[in-house]
Design an enzyme around this catalytic site. Structure first.
Site, mmCIF file in Angstrom:
data_model
loop_
_atom_site.group_PDB
_atom_site.id
_atom_site.type_symbol
_atom_site.label_atom_id
_atom_site.label_comp_id
_atom_site.label_asym_id
_atom_site.label_seq_id
_atom_site.Cartn_x
_atom_site.Cartn_y
_atom_site.Cartn_z
ATOM 1 N N ASP A 111 55.541 0.823 47.691
ATOM 2 C CA ASP A 111 56.729 0.022 47.987
ATOM 3 C C ASP A 111 58.007 0.831 47.761
ATOM 4 O O ASP A 111 58.012 1.828 47.032
ATOM 5 C CB ASP A 111 56.763 -1.262 47.147
ATOM 6 C CG ASP A 111 56.764 -1.022 45.641
ATOM 7 O OD1 ASP A 111 56.039 -0.124 45.184
ATOM 8 O OD2 ASP A 111 57.511 -1.718 44.928
ATOM 9 N N GLU A 151 55.775 -1.733 42.526
ATOM 10 C CA GLU A 151 56.234 -0.929 41.392
ATOM 11 C C GLU A 151 57.709 -1.184 41.140
ATOM 12 O O GLU A 151 58.154 -1.282 39.999
ATOM 13 C CB GLU A 151 55.991 0.562 41.667
ATOM 14 C CG GLU A 151 56.162 1.456 40.437
ATOM 15 C CD GLU A 151 57.578 1.956 40.197
ATOM 16 O OE1 GLU A 151 57.841 2.502 39.111
ATOM 17 O OE2 GLU A 151 58.457 1.780 41.074
HETATM 18 ZN ZN LIG Z 1 59.212 5.176 42.054
#
Ligand SMILES: [Zn+2]
Length: 388
Positions: free
Chosen positions: A77, A139
């Site tokens: 992401d 993340e």
């Molecule tokens: Zn990163």
């Protein structure tokens, strides 16, 4: 088996950056592509879906199914580009001035691409210990995707000796990072016209008492002598911070609600729990006090999942590997969180090491220097060489 796909590392990065995998959106098109790429090399992958089924982490074992391999770990992401002033197309790679521009080139599809480019190389070299690829999601919104992925890896794969988390570190071995945690706090007041202030409870005024606590706590922590591990961090002590606050509806109404996020950032030698315990004790006291003023008033809070610290290891396998390959024996710790602490928490020796500078992460016109990208490729080849 399909004909092996043999894109260069740069071409893989172009493909990955082309998928606009902002954390709020699905990453499955990217995951499909990676799975097809791995399959074309005869490598099967496992997916670990999130609760919505719209996102998945993916991991794979390349080479023999034995212990002692190396995990190359990245997230799929990226942060949004909304409201940012981009002069190049964000979801494409633009090469100019010795740089590759594009969202995620630095953080961290550049590393993801390098890791994937190592798959045919590992097979060609005939590794005797496996290269493991681990790509997470979410993340950037609190390292949410990695824990279930790592738990699944622990169940299904032979344990790797080291995990390299390729967040941008200028290819330096980073052996420690902060833990962080966020607490959602809501102060409930009682609305009256502000001319009747003594009969009401202003959630904003009461929230101010919590902000005072934050300031006092920070002052107390700054005066403490840091423990030896935290001493390497800058700052060498935990900080409490409120980055956003909302409350009230009009200047002449005592605020009914005030909400904010209170975060702690905690260097690896400290313990997040002691700060949370102190805060929660204060909030409990304030809650009782406000309930005494009015039955509708009070304080509630919700603890979000925190990100654990990466603690420097003594003679860690991951650190030793990168230090041997780079010749960099200097201490490096950072104050941002990564998934490395989550790997370490699950028994992996972990180090953060990836190309590019964190200063370019999340920026408009994000870029990675070409020489960093290609030096990263050379470093990962040497990592694979140690597995032969
Ligand atoms: Zn990163």
């Amino acid at each position: 088996m399909a004909k092996p796909m043999m894109p260069s590392a740069l071409e893989i990065m172009e493909t990955l950056v082309g998928f606009p995998t902002v954390s709020r959106d699905s990453n499955l098109a990217l995951v499909d592509w990676v799975e097809a790429y791995l399959a074309s090399h005869g490598v099967s992958a496992r997916r670990v879906y999130d609760a919505t089924g719209k996102k998945a982490a993916l991991y794979a074992n390349v080479g023999p199914e034995v212990e002692g391999g190396v995990v190359l770990s990245g997230h799929t992401d990226v942060v949004p580009v909304d409201g940012q002033d981009w002069t190049v197309e964000p979801f494409a790679v633009t090469e100019k001035d010795g740089r590759y521009y594009g969202r995620g080139t630095c953080d961290m599809k550049g590393f993801d691409a390098l890791a994937l480019a190592m798959v045919p190389y590992a097979l060609e070299r005939g590794v005797s210990r496996p290269l493991q690829i681990a790509l997470s999601y979410d993340e950037e919104v609190g390292c949410i995707g990695a824990p279930p992925m790592i738990d699944d890896m622990v169940t299904h794969l032979p344990r790797a000796a080291a995990a390299i988390i390729g967040e941008p570190s200028m290819l330096r071995p980073v052996t420690g990072h902060n833990a962080s945690t966020i607490i959602d706090v809501t102060v409930h007041g009682f609305e009256v016209h502000s001319s009747k202030l003594p009969q009401g409870v202003s959630a904003i005024h009461e929230a101010g008492r919590i902000l005072n606590w934050v300031n006092d706590w920070n002052a107390k922590l700054m005066a403490e002598t840091p423990d030896p591990i935290s001493a390497a961090f800058d700052p060498p002590h935990t900080t409490a911070h409120v980055g956003m606050i909302q409350g009230g509806t009009a200047h002449n109404i005592t605020a009914k609600d005030c909400t904010f996020k209170l975060g702690f950032r905690c260097p690896a030698g400290d313990d997040v729990a002691r700060h949370e315990t102190a805060l929660f004790a204060f909030l409990k006291e304030l809650d009782a006090d406000l309930r005494g003023k009015h039955p509708e008033a009070g304080v509630t809070w919700e603890q979000n999942l925190g990100v654990p610290a990466l603690r420097p290891e003594t003679d860690g396998v991951a650190e030793t590997l990168i230090r041997q390959l780079t010749g960099d024996n200097a201490p490096h710790v950072v104050t941002y969180g990564t998934e490395a602490g989550q790997f370490q928490e699950r028994g992996y020796s972990a180090v953060v090491c990836g190309p590019g500078d964190i200063a370019q992460a999340h920026q408009p016109d994000e870029w990675i220097a070409k020489d960093q990208f290609h030096a990263g490729e050379a470093l990962l080849r040497r990592v694979v060489d140690t597995l032969v």
